[in-house]
Design a protein around this motif. Structure first.
Motif, PDB file in Angstrom:
ATOM      1  N   PRO A   1       0.813  -1.221   0.000  1.00 23.54           N
ATOM      2  CA  PRO A   1       0.000   0.000   0.000  1.00 23.54           C
ATOM      3  C   PRO A   1       0.843   1.266   0.000  1.00 23.54           C
ATOM      4  O   PRO A   1       0.376   2.324  -0.439  1.00 23.54           O
ATOM      5  CB  PRO A   1      -0.820  -0.112   1.286  1.00 23.54           C
ATOM      6  N   ARG A   2       2.106   1.154   0.463  1.00 24.94           N
ATOM      7  CA  ARG A   2       2.927   2.362   0.613  1.00 24.94           C
ATOM      8  C   ARG A   2       4.376   2.043   0.265  1.00 24.94           C
ATOM      9  O   ARG A   2       4.884   0.952   0.574  1.00 24.94           O
ATOM     10  CB  ARG A   2       2.846   2.872   2.057  1.00 24.94           C
ATOM     11  N   PHE A   3       5.033   3.004  -0.378  1.00 23.27           N
ATOM     12  CA  PHE A   3       6.441   2.866  -0.752  1.00 23.27           C
ATOM     13  C   PHE A   3       7.225   4.059  -0.222  1.00 23.27           C
ATOM     14  O   PHE A   3       6.666   5.132   0.008  1.00 23.27           O
ATOM     15  CB  PHE A   3       6.578   2.763  -2.276  1.00 23.27           C
ATOM     16  N   ARG A   4       8.519   3.861  -0.040  1.00 15.20           N
ATOM     17  CA  ARG A   4       9.368   4.933   0.466  1.00 15.20           C
ATOM     18  C   ARG A   4       9.730   5.921  -0.633  1.00 15.20           C
ATOM     19  O   ARG A   4       9.656   7.137  -0.457  1.00 15.20           O
ATOM     20  CB  ARG A   4      10.656   4.340   1.068  1.00 15.20           C
ATOM     21  N   SER A   5      10.180   5.373  -1.789  1.00 12.91           N
ATOM     22  CA  SER A   5      10.718   6.239  -2.846  1.00 12.91           C
ATOM     23  C   SER A   5      10.412   5.610  -4.185  1.00 12.91           C
ATOM     24  O   SER A   5      10.858   4.498  -4.482  1.00 12.91           O
ATOM     25  CB  SER A   5      12.234   6.405  -2.666  1.00 12.91           C
ATOM     26  N   ALA A   6       9.664   6.329  -5.020  1.00 17.37           N
ATOM     27  CA  ALA A   6       9.231   5.811  -6.316  1.00 17.37           C
ATOM     28  C   ALA A   6       9.858   6.606  -7.446  1.00 17.37           C
ATOM     29  O   ALA A   6      10.034   7.828  -7.347  1.00 17.37           O
ATOM     30  CB  ALA A   6       7.708   5.869  -6.433  1.00 17.37           C
TER      31      ALA A   6
ATOM     32  N   GLU B   1       0.335   9.550  -4.000  1.00 19.76           N
ATOM     33  CA  GLU B   1      -0.560   9.107  -2.939  1.00 19.76           C
ATOM     34  C   GLU B   1      -0.159   7.750  -2.379  1.00 19.76           C
ATOM     35  O   GLU B   1      -0.745   7.292  -1.392  1.00 19.76           O
ATOM     36  CB  GLU B   1      -1.992   9.050  -3.463  1.00 19.76           C
ATOM     37  N   ARG B   2       0.835   7.115  -3.010  1.00 20.96           N
ATOM     38  CA  ARG B   2       1.266   5.781  -2.580  1.00 20.96           C
ATOM     39  C   ARG B   2       2.733   5.741  -2.143  1.00 20.96           C
ATOM     40  O   ARG B   2       3.208   4.686  -1.727  1.00 20.96           O
ATOM     41  CB  ARG B   2       1.068   4.773  -3.724  1.00 20.96           C
TER      42      ARG B   2
ATOM     43  N   VAL C   1       8.149 -10.903  -1.342  1.00 24.42           N
ATOM     44  CA  VAL C   1       7.312 -12.098  -1.338  1.00 24.42           C
ATOM     45  C   VAL C   1       5.917 -11.703  -1.806  1.00 24.42           C
ATOM     46  O   VAL C   1       5.609 -10.533  -1.985  1.00 24.42           O
ATOM     47  CB  VAL C   1       7.248 -12.739   0.067  1.00 24.42           C
ATOM     48  N   SER C   2       5.072 -12.683  -2.012  1.00 22.76           N
ATOM     49  CA  SER C   2       3.710 -12.401  -2.462  1.00 22.76           C
ATOM     50  C   SER C   2       2.951 -11.608  -1.409  1.00 22.76           C
ATOM     51  O   SER C   2       3.309 -11.590  -0.227  1.00 22.76           O
ATOM     52  CB  SER C   2       2.981 -13.704  -2.771  1.00 22.76           C
ATOM     53  N   VAL C   3       1.869 -10.967  -1.836  1.00 22.33           N
ATOM     54  CA  VAL C   3       1.056 -10.170  -0.908  1.00 22.33           C
ATOM     55  C   VAL C   3       0.499 -11.063   0.199  1.00 22.33           C
ATOM     56  O   VAL C   3       0.508 -10.680   1.396  1.00 22.33           O
ATOM     57  CB  VAL C   3      -0.090  -9.470  -1.674  1.00 22.33           C
ATOM     58  N   ALA C   4       0.039 -12.254  -0.147  1.00 21.78           N
ATOM     59  CA  ALA C   4      -0.536 -13.151   0.874  1.00 21.78           C
ATOM     60  C   ALA C   4       0.523 -13.563   1.890  1.00 21.78           C
ATOM     61  O   ALA C   4       0.250 -13.619   3.097  1.00 21.78           O
ATOM     62  CB  ALA C   4      -1.135 -14.376   0.194  1.00 21.78           C
ATOM     63  N   ARG C   5       1.735 -13.846   1.417  1.00 24.12           N
ATOM     64  CA  ARG C   5       2.800 -14.219   2.363  1.00 24.12           C
ATOM     65  C   ARG C   5       3.175 -13.024   3.228  1.00 24.12           C
ATOM     66  O   ARG C   5       3.427 -13.167   4.425  1.00 24.12           O
ATOM     67  CB  ARG C   5       4.015 -14.741   1.613  1.00 24.12           C
TER      68      ARG C   5
END
Length: 450
Positions: free
Chosen positions: A293-298, A314-315, A440-444
């Motif tokens: 949902p959120r990243f440090r630096s894009a 916004e992300r 890793v995957s979102v579920a993991r």
């Protein structure tokens, strides 16, 4: 890579003669060239592939310098009479004699890379070529083997030349085939004849080229009557190279900055990023594919007018957008004031910093294959271990594109160290998310699976 045996007869030169008669003769023009630098993986490559050009340059007073990568000591690996250690100085002497025949004032540097070992010593050639170009008069024409020629040293020399020339203002490149004449089929050619360039050779130049080739008896004549000592360049193979013209391939280039400037001059909005439901939906799919949902630096490469960039703010805590077109950057700054923007032509120009999100959307097919490879490498070098590269590309034809979306996606996948964690294909676009080492995957990541 192509596999061939030089001892086989190979393609009949007459078949190529008929084929070449139908190739549109886009000429090589040396007028205005300040200097020529020839990359020769082995002694005789400079004569076979570009001897006529070297001689024409001599007649025009253009300085020429040849970078001889290896001494070709492994040309006869099965010889019972001559060792590689004996062949090396012999071939070096032949090279100097041939070069004097073509261009008495030409310079040469012997890099002494082991024959067949350029892949393990690629920086030797890269450094030498960069050094030679640094002081060469502009414009400088680099002439190097075609990367698809079928010999490993030829391929790597061609790739290095493409990369160095692409990063050197005022330098241009032509690629010459040597072994492709032998193994390629004019009925279904692999070589890029749509990018062919021809240099007509007058009778005097053809004579000098023939005499230069004759200066290589270790290659054109048997070393002995024993098996394993047969000539490498027999009369049939030589006929490919002693034509009334020399043939080269121009590089496949990325779409130019000027063409993007012209596009924005015609259509200031660029593409219909705001009004098109296709663009709106694709943007939503791209954002939904982000694994966090959120990243440090894009970093968004080729941000255009900043519509997706604004959504990325916004992300992510920090967002940087780059584009080659000044008009696009100007609009992007107004649209996404929270982001930082740089006018830059990647991969040669690259923003400083590290990223945990890089977005390459609808620009990969405007890059040449080599520039795309270098872009992927630069992403890998600047991506945090928990970062991802998101690549999204149109799958339909584009008259301005160098390749296409499927090709771009496959090329990135082949170069990326790990498989994509998202691979979404529709009729209209393909989207992949390529993970860093610790992703890793979102579920993991959410602890839903172990």
């Amino acid at each position: 890579m192509v596999s061939f045996d030089h001892r086989e007869p190979g393609t009949d030169p007459a078949a190529w003669t008929a084929f070449l008669a139908a190739v549109p003769p886009t000429p090589v023009d040396l007028r205005g060239v300040g200097a020529v630098v020839v990359v020769a993986p082995h002694p005789d490559d400079e004569t076979l592939g570009a001897g006529g050009l070297v001689a024409v340059a001599a007649d025009a007073g253009i300085p020429v310098h040849v970078l001889l990568v290896t001494r070709g000591e492994r040309s006869h690996p099965d010889s019972p009479t001559t060792t590689p250690e004996e062949l090396a100085p012999r071939r070096s002497h032949e090279f100097r004699a041939a070069l004097r025949t073509l261009h008495p004032a030409a310079g040469a540097t012997e890099l002494d890379v082991p024959d067949g070992g350029l892949r393990e010593h690629v920086d030797v050639l890269r450094t030498a070529l960069e050094h030679r170009l640094a002081g060469a008069p502009r414009p400088t024409l680099v002439v190097a083997p075609w990367r698809g020629d079928g010999h490993r040293d030829h391929r790597i020399a061609g790739e290095v030349a493409e990369q160095v020339v692409a990063a050197t203002p005022g330098a241009d490149l032509l690629a010459y085939p040597v072994w492709a004449w032998h193994w390629d089929d004019p009925a279904a050619p692999v070589a890029p004849w749509d990018r062919a360039r021809a240099l007509p050779l007058d009778a005097d130049v053809r004579d000098r080229k023939a005499r230069a080739l004759a200066a290589y008896p270790s290659q054109t004549e048997p070393l002995s009557d024993a098996p394993g000592d047969e000539p490498i360049v027999d009369s049939r193979h030589a006929a490919h190279h002693l034509r009334a013209e020399e043939w080269f391939f121009a590089p496949l280039r990325s779409r130019s900055a000027e063409s993007f400037d012209a596009h924005y001059a015609r259509k200031p909005e660029g593409w219909d990023f705001d009004g098109s439901w296709y663009e709106q939906r694709k943007r939503a799919v791209t954002l939904a594919a982000l694994p966090r949902p959120r990243f440090r630096s894009a970093l968004e490469l080729g941000c255009a007018t900043g519509v997706l960039t604004a959504a990325l703010t916004e992300r992510a805590d920090r967002v940087t957008g780059t584009d080659v077109a000044a008009a696009a950057i100007e609009q992007a700054r107004r649209r996404a004031p929270a982001a930082r923007f740089e006018q830059a032509a990647f991969p040669a120009e690259w923003p400083s910093g590290r990223w945990d999100l890089v977005v390459l959307s609808e620009v990969g097919y405007y890059l040449s294959p080599d520039d795309l490879d270098r872009t992927v490498d630069r992403v890998l070098d600047s991506l945090d271990d928990d970062g991802v590269l998101v690549a999204c590309h149109w799958r339909h034809p584009d008259d301005e594109a160098v390749t296409d979306g499927d090709t771009v996606d496959a090329r990135i996948a082949a170069r990326w160290p790990r498989p994509a964690i998202v691979h979404h294909v529709e009729d209209d676009f393909v989207l992949s998310v390529f993970p860093g080492p610790s992703v890793v995957s979102v579920a993991r990541a959410q602890g839903l699976v172990r």
